[in-house]
Write a protein that holds these residues in place. Structure first.
Motif: not given
Length: 356
Positions: A157-158, A244-250, A252-262
């Motif tokens: 994502i970045n 949008l940002s909150s949806r992407l975080q959700a 990321s959390d649901a999939k749990g394959v990598y922490d995309f928070t940053a």
């Protein structure tokens, strides 16, 4: 049970009578013939709906679904419910595609049994003074297995640059295995109105086992008319970016394959910058004082402040660093005068037209 169709092409339609024929004809002219075309009329108030019906009456492989207006996401989701092909593609109704787009993408997808196949797009401007510009996801190889994809997660994502997305979010440059889309449509919030495509391409890619890329191929024509160039002011842009940002975080959390928070925070900061640009460039007629007050409101938003303080983008250009410094340190009047002139030039050159 899947039909014999290799491909379903979904076209959301809303008040595009001026462009619809160009769009649908370009799909009918595909060198791939084993396809179905699903036209979703999202409550059009012009002649678009009747044009869709006329196409369906003439072509056996075209189906039409009429619905009340609900927005882009609801339209393509409705089309997905009707799709029967093994693979699904999307074309927006004011755009068009080259005749060999799906032939080349399907050939590679079927050869590799890929979950997702990617091509590029070209921005075509109604104003002939603005040059065309190509865009594609930052995938360097033709075939990515699961291990290859997981190696991209740290920059998906970045990648440290401003809007440095390895994954170009556009639905329209992807060919998806239908079952994978259907498994992830649950993550798509109909209320998301900025970056809609990312909330489906992101979770799908996190589940993808094999991805293919048709390199140096730009068959999708994304139309920018003069009205789009002028643009409309959106006073709620920053709130839409936060959703949008909150949806992407959700996701990321649901999939749990990598922490995309940053990365999600970095991407949000890019959207916050666009929100400021939206105020300065598209709302300047409201007067400098009103615009500067709105810029201040955006820059002092808690989520924006957090993103400015904690972002991890280490490859920013000098101009973006200056821009963020102006936002962070409260130089809102200076931001107004400098950015207004700077971004008038960039809009004219077509540099702002990316699928967010």
């Amino acid at each position: 049970m899947e039909s014999s169709k290799r491909l379903s092409v979904i076209v959301p339609v809303y008040n595009v009578e001026q462009y619809l024929e160009r769009c649908v004809d370009s799909i009918l002219n595909q060198t791939v013939k084993e396809l179905e075309i699903i036209l979703v009329d999202d409550g059009s108030t012009d002649n678009s709906g009747s044009m869709c019906d006329a196409y369906a009456a003439e072509h056996a492989n075209i189906r039409v679904h009429h619905k009340s207006n609900g927005g882009l996401t609801t339209a393509w989701k409705a089309g997905l419910e009707l799709a029967t092909g093994r693979y699904v593609g999307f074309v927006d109704s004011d755009d068009w595609i080259d005749a060999d787009m799906y032939e080349r993408m399907l050939t590679l997808a079927e050869q590799e049994d890929a979950d997702v196949t990617v091509c590029g797009l070209v921005f075509d401007f109604e104003d002939p003074k603005i040059p065309k510009r190509n865009e594609i996801s930052n995938f360097k190889k033709e075939v990515y297995g699961r291990a290859d994809l997981e190696a991209l997660f740290p920059t998906l994502i970045n990648d440290g640059y401003f809007f440095g997305r390895t994954l170009q979010p556009a639905r329209v440059t992807k060919l998806f295995r239908r079952s994978l889309l259907q498994a992830n449509v649950q993550f798509c919030d109909d209320k998301v109105a900025v970056g809609e495509d990312l909330q489906i391409t992101f979770p799908v890619l996190l589940d993808t086992k094999k991805l293919c890329v048709v390199q140096n191929f730009y068959p999708y024509h994304y139309w920018i008319n003069n009205k789009s160039i002028t643009g409309q002011y959106d006073s709620s842009y920053i709130e839409k970016a936060k959703l949008l940002s909150s949806r992407l975080q959700a996701i990321s959390d649901a999939k749990g394959v990598y922490d995309f928070t940053a990365q999600i925070r970095n991407d949000f900061l890019g959207l916050a910058v666009l929100a400021v640009k939206n105020e300065i460039y598209r709302n300047y007629k409201a007067g400098r004082r009103n615009v500067v007050a709105n810029v201040k409101r955006i820059c002092e938003d808690v989520m924006v402040r957090d993103a400015m303080e904690k972002h991890t983008m280490d490859k920013l250009s000098a101009s973006i660093k200056l821009y963020l410094w102006l936002m962070r340190t409260g130089h809102y009047n200076l931001c107004y005068w400098l950015v207004l002139g700077f971004f008038k030039v960039n809009y004219y050159l077509g540099r702002e037209y990316k699928r967010q």
